[in-house]
Structures are given as C-alpha cells and as structure tokens.
Design an enzyme around this catalytic site. Structure first.
Site, PDB file in Angstrom:
ATOM      1  N   ASP A  18       0.878  -1.173   0.000  1.00 17.93           N
ATOM      2  CA  ASP A  18       0.000   0.000   0.000  1.00 17.93           C
ATOM      3  C   ASP A  18       0.912   1.218   0.000  1.00 17.93           C
ATOM      4  O   ASP A  18       2.024   1.140  -0.506  1.00 17.93           O
ATOM      5  CB  ASP A  18      -0.955  -0.030   1.197  1.00 17.93           C
ATOM      6  CG  ASP A  18      -2.286   0.659   0.909  1.00 17.93           C
ATOM      7  OD1 ASP A  18      -2.252   1.810   0.449  1.00 17.93           O
ATOM      8  OD2 ASP A  18      -3.348   0.062   1.134  1.00 17.93           O
ATOM      9  N   HIS A  61       1.264   1.846  -3.452  1.00 16.33           N
ATOM     10  CA  HIS A  61       0.271   2.767  -3.983  1.00 16.33           C
ATOM     11  C   HIS A  61       0.886   4.153  -4.081  1.00 16.33           C
ATOM     12  O   HIS A  61       1.561   4.464  -5.042  1.00 16.33           O
ATOM     13  CB  HIS A  61      -0.990   2.729  -3.116  1.00 16.33           C
ATOM     14  CG  HIS A  61      -1.728   1.445  -3.205  1.00 16.33           C
ATOM     15  ND1 HIS A  61      -2.917   1.195  -2.548  1.00 16.33           N
ATOM     16  CD2 HIS A  61      -1.459   0.299  -3.893  1.00 16.33           C
ATOM     17  CE1 HIS A  61      -3.345  -0.026  -2.823  1.00 16.33           C
ATOM     18  NE2 HIS A  61      -2.463  -0.587  -3.622  1.00 16.33           N
TER      19      HIS A  61
END
Length: 682
Positions: free
Chosen positions: A461, A494
């Site tokens: 993430d 991300h």
C-alpha cells in the site's frame, strides 16, 4: 538532456507561510538550552526540532541547520542530518568534518549505511540520457566513536567543479555511556530461536526487567516466534544481523484487551447513531497507553513512553500472508524481494496466515469482540477484516522514538504505525510488504516532528501515509505535521507520499525531497479525501525527486476518493491547498510494464475537486508546479483546480501526441508561464 530550464533555488513562501513552516524541521545548535527531545548525552548535543529553523528567502550556499535526530546518538555512533543551502543548483555532494578532519562525503556514506542507495545508483545508471534530476544525500552516519566523548562536526557542500562551500555552523555531539544489555536467550529468559517455540513470555520478561535507563534488549541470530510484545521508556530493542522476530499465526497471541483505538473516543460520547470506534488487536511490537488509547490524555506524546529505540539489521516478520506461487522476484538492483498474495476480505481465508486466523476468530466469536463503542447488532465481514488484523508495529503517545536498520516484513495489516507521538525518526529501514493487502510502509497519525530517511520501500500500500482523523469528531484530534522525508527509494505500492483518506484534523507542513520513485502505482504525491471528511492537507513542498515507470498517475489530488470508512460522522468537505511541486522529473517509460503509458484512463496529473464542483468553493487551490519535466505520459486531468500556477512545466512527449492539458470549466484563476506546450484554447 532535460529541456526544462534551471532556476536558482530560492526559499519562497508557500500559501503565505515561509518555508520555515513548510519544512518545520531544523536543529538547535550548541548555544543556548537543549531542545525538547535532545538525544541522549550532554546538553550540547543539537536536536532536530520543528520550530528552530528559519527558511526565509536567502542566497546562502553553505549547508544549514546541522543537527541530530532525537535518540540517534549512542555510545559509539551518531546520525547527522542537515538542510541544503538556500542556493544549491551546483551542489553534487556534501563533505563531513569531525574535529576539523574530513570523514568522507554523504554519497560515499550512503553506500555503506543506506539500503536505499544501491537502488538510487541503479536508477542513475539506467538514466542513459540524463533525463532525470539527480537526488543528493544530505545525511551522514558516524561510527567508531567512544562512549561519553564530545565531538565537533561541520559539513560543506561539494560543487560540480570539486570546490567546497563555506562550512556549516559547527555543532558538538556527545556520545552516551555504554549501556546495560540483556540477551533474550540468557538462562534467565530462555528464548529459543528455532522458529517453532512460542517465546512471548520469555521475551516480554527480558523487556520488563530491562529497566536501567538506556538498557538494551538483544535479540541474537535465530528465528524467535512470538505474540504481541510491549516496549517501555528508556530502552533499546536491538535485533542483531540474522535475528528474526516471527509473529505467531494464532489470534490469541494478540489479546484484544491489550490493543488500541486508532482514534480516541470523544467525551461525552457522540450521540449520532452512526458513530463507531473499535479496539484493534495489538501489533507485534507496541508502545500503547494503559487505557488502550481511548482518552486523548493517554495519547499525549510522552504519556505512554519516552526515549524508545529499535535498532539493528534483523527482521520483524508479521507472518501475515502466504507468498505468491513464485514467492519472490529479482528486482532492478539484482536483489531478491518477497512477494505476498494480493488479497481481500473475500479471499483472506485462502491467502492469509495470521490475517486469516484473526479474521476467522473475529467472525466465529463475535461476542468476544470487546471494546466496540456503539457496537452494531451485526459486524459485516468488511468491518471484521478492517478492524481485527494486527499491524506490524504500533507506537502511540511516544516522545522520542528512533528506529534504524531493521526490516519490516509481511504484516497482517499495516506496517509501522506512529500515532500521536513527537520527535520520531525512521532511518535506513527496509519495508518489504508487497503485495500484502493494506501493507503500508509507514503511517503517521496525529504525529509531529518526524524524519524519514534512507529507507527502501517495496510495499503493498502507500509507502509513507499521513492520517488525521475522520469527519466531525476526527476534526477534534491532533494534526499530523512537520515531517521531513528524504533520501528514500520508493518502489511499487500505492502512493509514495500519501495523504488521507482520513484528513479531518489536517496534515500540514511536510517536506519531501531527494527521493527516487520507481513503479509506484498510484501517485508519487497522492492526496485523497472526500467531500465530507473535513480538514485536508496544506503547506507541502515536494521537490528534487525523480520518478519513473509509474503505474498510473504521478500526482493525485482528489476529493472523490470512494472508500470512506464506516462508522464515522460526516462533516464539511476536505481541502487541499498550498502545495508546491518543484524540480521533479517524470518518465512514464513507454512500456507495457509501466501502466501510465498504456492507458488513456491514467492521467499523469489527476486533480479532482469532487462533488463540491460548481458551488463556489475552492477546495483545491494554490498549487504550484515549477520546473517539472514529463515524457512518455498521458495528458493531465484537472477538474476544479483554482488559483494555481504552472511555471516551467515541460511535456517532452505525450501519448498519441495529444495536448497534455485537460482542464474543466471549474478550473479558474490558473496561470501558465513558460509551459511547453501551452494549454489549448478553451
């Protein structure tokens, strides 16, 4: 060569604030009383602080504000960091002097002590035509020192022609005494590093008995399986090379009654029926308040602990997920990286280890999920999945936290969580969590005066994420502020530097500089929130950064994020403003392995003001993009951006030779100077 022009770097004001506030970090030099959070040692040690630096416009060419992060000085080593000169366009390195003798340069030092540097060097070697800006290390690890000894340091800037600038102001650093050490395998504790024996009680006993100020708990080589562990003030946890703390895969080894609330519970209790607050299970490593973080008082920096250190070259392994079928990859520097299953609430029982056991335990035993504030009759699977997995490390209410060298691997949930703390440094860690679901590298929540440097990120993430509460009641919390992020290598994941979606109490005064980002999936600078979250982000300076092979966009500033958390009470719209992006190179790489270059749906700049469009609000405003160069990218998608500046922005090549500028009718008051090509007539 890059076609964008080079301007002298002047410290400018951003959004009416001097960059002293944007940066928010500096140091107190030897004169005067010690700063809050001074590292262990004599009071002449200069501590980096959030208030002692003045970055007004200037023309100085010497390095500034040489300082030492809190708790970074030990008995035989210290860490020096400094701000770049006012003008640094010709600076290629820095040289550090101790007691008048040259120790070496920052770039040389980084190749020894920074796990990011070999990736930075590989990135430079692949940049055959010199397209990218060159990041420069501006920190130095000094080793081989003697205990209880004072040393004087200065630093100079090394120019392209080999000459050096004037020296910085000198500082004096005094090392600590040698500290008492406790090894967890000693007969008094009997921890066994066979990867099978559960050592929670043995290791916790060693931690609890290590009470002499500065005492060190040593984890030697071996794999030590353990449940949740709890650290305390004035201690160091040292994971020696070859050591691995392996998280137990059993839910009962992370007892919920020892867990924490992500955000405090307001008093009086909110009357709104939709309000929820969940007590999460503890992480593998923890510093937590006695009341689980329920009250704001218990979460004040220093209320839970002060002066906590985690150091060494060992691994903290959360044992959260199974690996993919391939198990690992060989990365761009020739190293092997683990690859974990990309999962979800619907697949966790197949893909997870600890993640699966905690989800299963929560689903099968709902009556044992104590501590839920305003508990609903039924807890949906998405809630169980989002609230009852353990992160790798959680530190709450800590004053002076220093983490150096360790690898953060395979958490069941997030990686390193730093909440409601002050004076925190994360140096030279390896974050290997790709593609673990929600496997962020670092998360700052309600935390001030943070430093993040020399890290290698390969995350499932966001690499460095900021959060600041949810909606109406989150707005009453502590902001995340004054964080300095530099000399890191960020891959996959991300967002590189990410804000939100929890923004209610604001995220502000962040400086991200001299970082390299490669294959980052959804934005090197990713700011996301919603039209009912409140707060937002402001006073950001994102500069001197090289970005290549991005997965989608390079820059995302959106209030249309569609994953609002459950159980919070809505408020007014979030706002992003006073954001400066300066001296950045972005190459989409024009390759099927780099997602931005092969899909029109992935704009290189993605700005969306969200549902408030047309209502006369300025929810996205006062952005500055200056001296930014793009190639092999998609056109921008800009909706609802107001009163912003684009200066010296160059698109060398755009997919299908399209005009790179796509602005909607709500994007007003924006100026374009020396932009190539210019926006088409609207």
């Amino acid at each position: 060569m890059r076609s964008t022009r080079r301007k002298p770097e002047i410290r400018r004001s951003v959004g009416g604030l001097a960059l002293a506030a944007v940066m928010g970090l500096g140091c107190v030099v030897a004169a005067g009383p010690p700063a809050t959070g001074a590292p262990a040692g004599k009071t002449d040690s200069p501590a980096c602080s959030s208030s002692s630096i003045q970055l007004d416009s200037g023309t100085g060419r010497a390095p500034q504000n040489l300082c030492v992060p809190s708790q970074a000085t030990g008995s035989d080593k210290t860490l020096l960091v400094w701000n770049k000169p006012d003008l640094y366009d010709d600076v290629v390195d820095y040289r550090v002097y101790m007691n008048g003798r040259a120790l070496g340069t920052a770039e040389e030092n980084a190749r020894i002590f920074s796990p990011a540097q070999e990736y930075v060097d590989a990135f430079r070697a692949a940049d055959k035509d010199g397209f990218h800006i060159r990041t420069v290390a501006h920190n130095f690890t000094v080793t081989g020192l003697s205990p209880r000894t004072s040393y004087q340091f200065t630093v100079t800037a090394v120019r392209k022609d080999g000459t050096e600038s004037a020296a910085s102001a000198p500082i004096t650093v005094t090392t600590t005494p040698s500290r008492h050490k406790v090894t967890i395998t000693n007969p008094a504790y009997k921890a066994v590093g066979d990867g099978k024996t559960l050592n929670t009680k043995a290791i916790q006993k060693a931690i609890d008995t290590c009470r002499t100020p500065g005492c060190t708990v040593v984890v030697p080589a071996g794999t030590f399986t353990t449940g949740a562990l709890f650290l305390h003030s004035d201690m160091t946890l040292e994971l020696q090379e070859g050591a691995r703390l392996l998280g137990s895969d059993q839910a009962e080894d992370y007892p919920l009654d020892k867990g924490y609330y992500l955000y405090p519970v307001p008093e009086p209790l909110p009357a709104e029926a939709e309000y929820r607050n969940y007590r999460r299970p503890p992480s593998l490593l923890n510093v937590l308040p006695e009341d689980n973080g329920r009250s704001t008082a218990g979460r004040e920096p220093g209320a839970a602990a002060s002066n906590v250190r985690i150091v060494g070259k060992g691994v903290v392994d959360g044992n959260g997920w199974k690996r993919t079928a391939g198990g690992s990859i060989t990365d761009e520097a020739g190293n092997e990286l683990p690859q974990y299953a990309a999962s979800s609430a619907g697949k966790v029982l197949d893909d997870g280890l600890l993640a699966a056991e905690q989800f299963r335990n929560a689903k099968e035993n709902p009556d044992f999920l104590t501590g839920v504030v305003n508990k609903p009759e039924t807890l949906e699977d998405s809630v169980l999945y989002g609230q009852y997995r353990s992160s790798l490390m959680t530190f709450m209410g800590v004053e002076n936290l220093y983490i150096e060298g360790v690898t953060a691997d395979n958490p069941a949930f997030h990686g390193v969580m730093i909440l409601d703390s002050r004076n925190t440094t994360v140096n030279a860690m390896r974050h290997t969590t790709f593609n673990a679901n929600n496997g962020d590298g670092l998360e700052f929540g309600g935390t001030s005066n943070g430093i993040v440097l020399n890290n290698f990120f390969d995350t499932g993430d966001d690499q460095v994420n900021f959060a600041a509460g949810q909606g109406k009641y989150g707005a009453q919390g502590r902001p995340s502020e004054d964080v300095w992020i530099f000399n890191n290598y960020m891959r996959m994941g991300h967002g590189g530097v990410a804000v939100g979606s929890n923004t209610a109490a604001w995220v502000h005064r962040v400086l991200a500089e001299d970082n390299v980002m490669y294959k980052v999936e959804t934005g090197g600078l990713r700011m996301k929130s919603t039209s009912d979250m409140a707060g937002g982000g402001r006073d950001f300076l994102f500069r001197d950064t090289a970005m290549a092979c991005m997965g989608s966009s390079a820059f995302i500033m959106s209030l249309s994020y569609n994953q609002s958390p459950s159980g919070y009470v809505a408020a007014e719209s979030a706002t992003f403003k006073d954001v400066v992006v300066r001296n950045v190179s972005v190459d989409g790489n024009n390759s099927p392995t780099c997602g931005m270059a092969v899909s029109d749906s992935k704009p290189v700049i993605d700005i969306q003001a969200g549902p408030s469009l047309g209502e006369g609000t300025a929810s996205l405003s006062a952005f500055t993009f200056q001296d930014v160069v793009f190639r092999n990218v998609n056109p921008a998608n800009i909706k609802g951006l107001q009163d912003s500046t684009f200066d010296g922005v160059t698109f060398q090549s755009v997919r299908n030779n399209a005009n790179p500028w796509r602005l909607d009718q709500y994007s007003t008051g924006n100026t374009f100077t020396d932009v190539r090509p210019m926006p088409a007539a609207q």
